[in-house]
Scaffold this motif. Structure first.
Motif, PDB file in Angstrom:
ATOM      1  N   SER A   1       0.822  -1.206   0.000  1.00  0.00           N
ATOM      2  CA  SER A   1       0.000   0.000   0.000  1.00  0.00           C
ATOM      3  C   SER A   1       0.859   1.260   0.000  1.00  0.00           C
ATOM      4  O   SER A   1       1.995   1.258   0.482  1.00  0.00           O
ATOM      5  CB  SER A   1      -0.894   0.018   1.247  1.00  0.00           C
ATOM      6  OG  SER A   1      -1.606  -1.197   1.378  1.00  0.00           O
ATOM      7  N   LYS A   2       0.310   2.340  -0.503  1.00  0.00           N
ATOM      8  CA  LYS A   2       1.005   3.621  -0.461  1.00  0.00           C
ATOM      9  C   LYS A   2       1.062   4.148   0.971  1.00  0.00           C
ATOM     10  O   LYS A   2       0.089   4.050   1.720  1.00  0.00           O
ATOM     11  CB  LYS A   2       0.293   4.642  -1.359  1.00  0.00           C
ATOM     12  CG  LYS A   2       0.429   4.366  -2.853  1.00  0.00           C
ATOM     13  CD  LYS A   2      -0.225   5.470  -3.668  1.00  0.00           C
ATOM     14  CE  LYS A   2      -0.036   5.227  -5.167  1.00  0.00           C
ATOM     15  NZ  LYS A   2      -0.678   6.306  -5.978  1.00  0.00           N
ATOM     16  N   ASN A   3       2.228   4.698   1.317  1.00  0.00           N
ATOM     17  CA  ASN A   3       2.420   5.376   2.605  1.00  0.00           C
ATOM     18  C   ASN A   3       2.153   4.495   3.830  1.00  0.00           C
ATOM     19  O   ASN A   3       1.805   4.997   4.903  1.00  0.00           O
ATOM     20  CB  ASN A   3       1.523   6.624   2.680  1.00  0.00           C
ATOM     21  CG  ASN A   3       1.797   7.582   1.543  1.00  0.00           C
ATOM     22  OD1 ASN A   3       2.947   7.890   1.234  1.00  0.00           O
ATOM     23  ND2 ASN A   3       0.733   8.043   0.885  1.00  0.00           N
TER      24      ASN A   3
ATOM     25  N   GLU B   1       8.676   3.342  -4.547  1.00  0.00           N
ATOM     26  CA  GLU B   1       7.588   3.680  -5.465  1.00  0.00           C
ATOM     27  C   GLU B   1       6.324   4.106  -4.728  1.00  0.00           C
ATOM     28  O   GLU B   1       5.561   4.955  -5.212  1.00  0.00           O
ATOM     29  CB  GLU B   1       7.267   2.474  -6.357  1.00  0.00           C
ATOM     30  CG  GLU B   1       8.410   2.050  -7.271  1.00  0.00           C
ATOM     31  CD  GLU B   1       8.149   0.734  -7.975  1.00  0.00           C
ATOM     32  OE1 GLU B   1       8.979   0.337  -8.802  1.00  0.00           O
ATOM     33  OE2 GLU B   1       7.106   0.096  -7.698  1.00  0.00           O
ATOM     34  N   LYS B   2       6.099   3.539  -3.546  1.00  0.00           N
ATOM     35  CA  LYS B   2       4.850   3.771  -2.810  1.00  0.00           C
ATOM     36  C   LYS B   2       4.978   4.845  -1.736  1.00  0.00           C
ATOM     37  O   LYS B   2       4.023   5.100  -0.993  1.00  0.00           O
ATOM     38  CB  LYS B   2       4.400   2.466  -2.151  1.00  0.00           C
ATOM     39  CG  LYS B   2       4.214   1.292  -3.107  1.00  0.00           C
ATOM     40  CD  LYS B   2       2.834   1.230  -3.690  1.00  0.00           C
ATOM     41  CE  LYS B   2       2.624  -0.023  -4.510  1.00  0.00           C
ATOM     42  NZ  LYS B   2       1.246  -0.134  -5.018  1.00  0.00           N
ATOM     43  N   GLY B   3       6.142   5.477  -1.643  1.00  0.00           N
ATOM     44  CA  GLY B   3       6.304   6.532  -0.655  1.00  0.00           C
ATOM     45  C   GLY B   3       6.327   6.033   0.775  1.00  0.00           C
ATOM     46  O   GLY B   3       5.890   6.729   1.710  1.00  0.00           O
TER      47      GLY B   3
END
Length: 330
Positions: free
Chosen positions: A59-61, A98-100
């Protein structure tokens, strides 16, 4: 807080998820190549050797907690250690960029120290004796390189547990307890060697505690104190089982090592795997005593070690839990 738990279907991961599910501030997702029997509704299937599968699941962040590893002593295809432990770390770092993602918690192992001097702490020399320990340390270096790219933004927590035990685990500590419970236990060596241990609930609690660590590199051995001699541990378990504390059968270390080496020869000829081997005899008879800087963080383990041993013995050998899930590990 969104937590992506890689390798979360296993022994430590399942206990960790149980902790987080009871706390509303966490939203946890399991990413594992094996299904989660306890939490199938929050699990996604992915192999950390596959960059594409990780991209689809991470997941992002989020905060990454990485538990997955190739870890058994008897893996015959040695390349698996490199592919899973090191290659998997590289893939996780690639997707994290890539996802920060700015926080990664990685469970390494005290195996990075090899046959270490008694009382070694986090500053001790790295000297692994097998591919598992070597590749765990190589993975640490991969994650350190990721953190160093943005050192003021990224947090890397490396946790090096000693042998982890607890209810439902089918690893080395369970095998020892089962031998004692059977009444057929044979002590190899003088039993004066000391062993550091870690209870699964306490490891899960420290994983939770470390979710809030600030940017930087944080490295901790994980050990529950005190460190017992093998004689003390066996005597304590015998008492819990209502038996005399005295150890009746003993073998000299040299004879035990000969037996283990003989099993190694048979295993090589037949292709079968046995619970006895030379390396396991050596590990059983060696001192494995570690120190940790965890106390400096303010963390207090929720379960005292003596209570943890009693909980495990009662669950496995006194109470009836035959139909409950178990986890196989070293």
């Amino acid at each position: 807080m969104l937590v992506d738990l890689i390798g979360g279907s296993g022994f430590i991961g399942t206990r960790f998820v149980k902790r987080l599910k009871s706390r509303p501030k966490f939203d946890v997702k399991i990413i594992d190549k094996a299904p989660s029997k306890s939490f199938p509704d929050i699990a996604s299937l992915a192999d950390i050797r596959s960059l594409d599968q990780l991209r689809q699941c991470m997941s992002k962040n989020s905060v990454i907690v990485h538990l997955a590893a190739e870890h058994r002593d008897d893996v015959s295809e040695l390349k698996l250690y490199e592919d899973v432990n090191v290659g998997g770390a590289k893939n996780i770092c690639t997707v994290a960029k890539e996802k920060g993602i700015n926080t990664i918690i990685f469970t390494s192992s005290v195996a990075v120290y090899g046959f270490a001097p008694i009382g070694i702490d986090e500053s001790g020399a790295v000297a692994p004796f097998n591919e598992y320990g070597r590749t765990k340390y190589e993975a640490e270096l991969v994650f350190k390189a990721w953190q160093a790219e943005l050192p003021n933004e990224r947090a890397l927590i490396i946790i090096r547990p000693t042998v982890v035990f607890g209810e439902r685990n089918r690893g080395n500590v369970f095998n020892l307890l089962r031998q004692i419970a059977s009444g057929k236990f044979v002590m190899v060596g003088d039993g004066l060697n000391r062993k550091s241990m870690a209870y699964v609930e306490n490891v899960a609690a420290f994983l939770e505690y470390s979710l809030d660590f600030k940017p930087g590199v944080h490295i901790y051995n994980y050990i529950d104190k005190p460190d017992f001699t093998m004689n003390t541990l066996v005597a304590h378990v015998n008492k819990l089982l209502g038996r005399p504390a005295a150890i009746k059968l003993r073998l000299p270390f040299s004879f035990g090592l000969l037996i283990g080496s003989s099993f190694d020869v048979v295993a090589k000829i037949t292709g079968k795997k046995f619970p006895i081997s030379a390396i396991r005899v050596k590990k059983f008879c060696a001192n494995s005593v570690y120190e940790s800087a965890i106390e400096s963080t303010g963390f207090i383990p929720p379960v005292p070690l003596m209570d943890a041993i009693e909980k495990t013995v009662r669950f496995e050998f006194i109470e009836d839990h035959k139909n409950e899930q178990v986890f196989y590990s070293e």
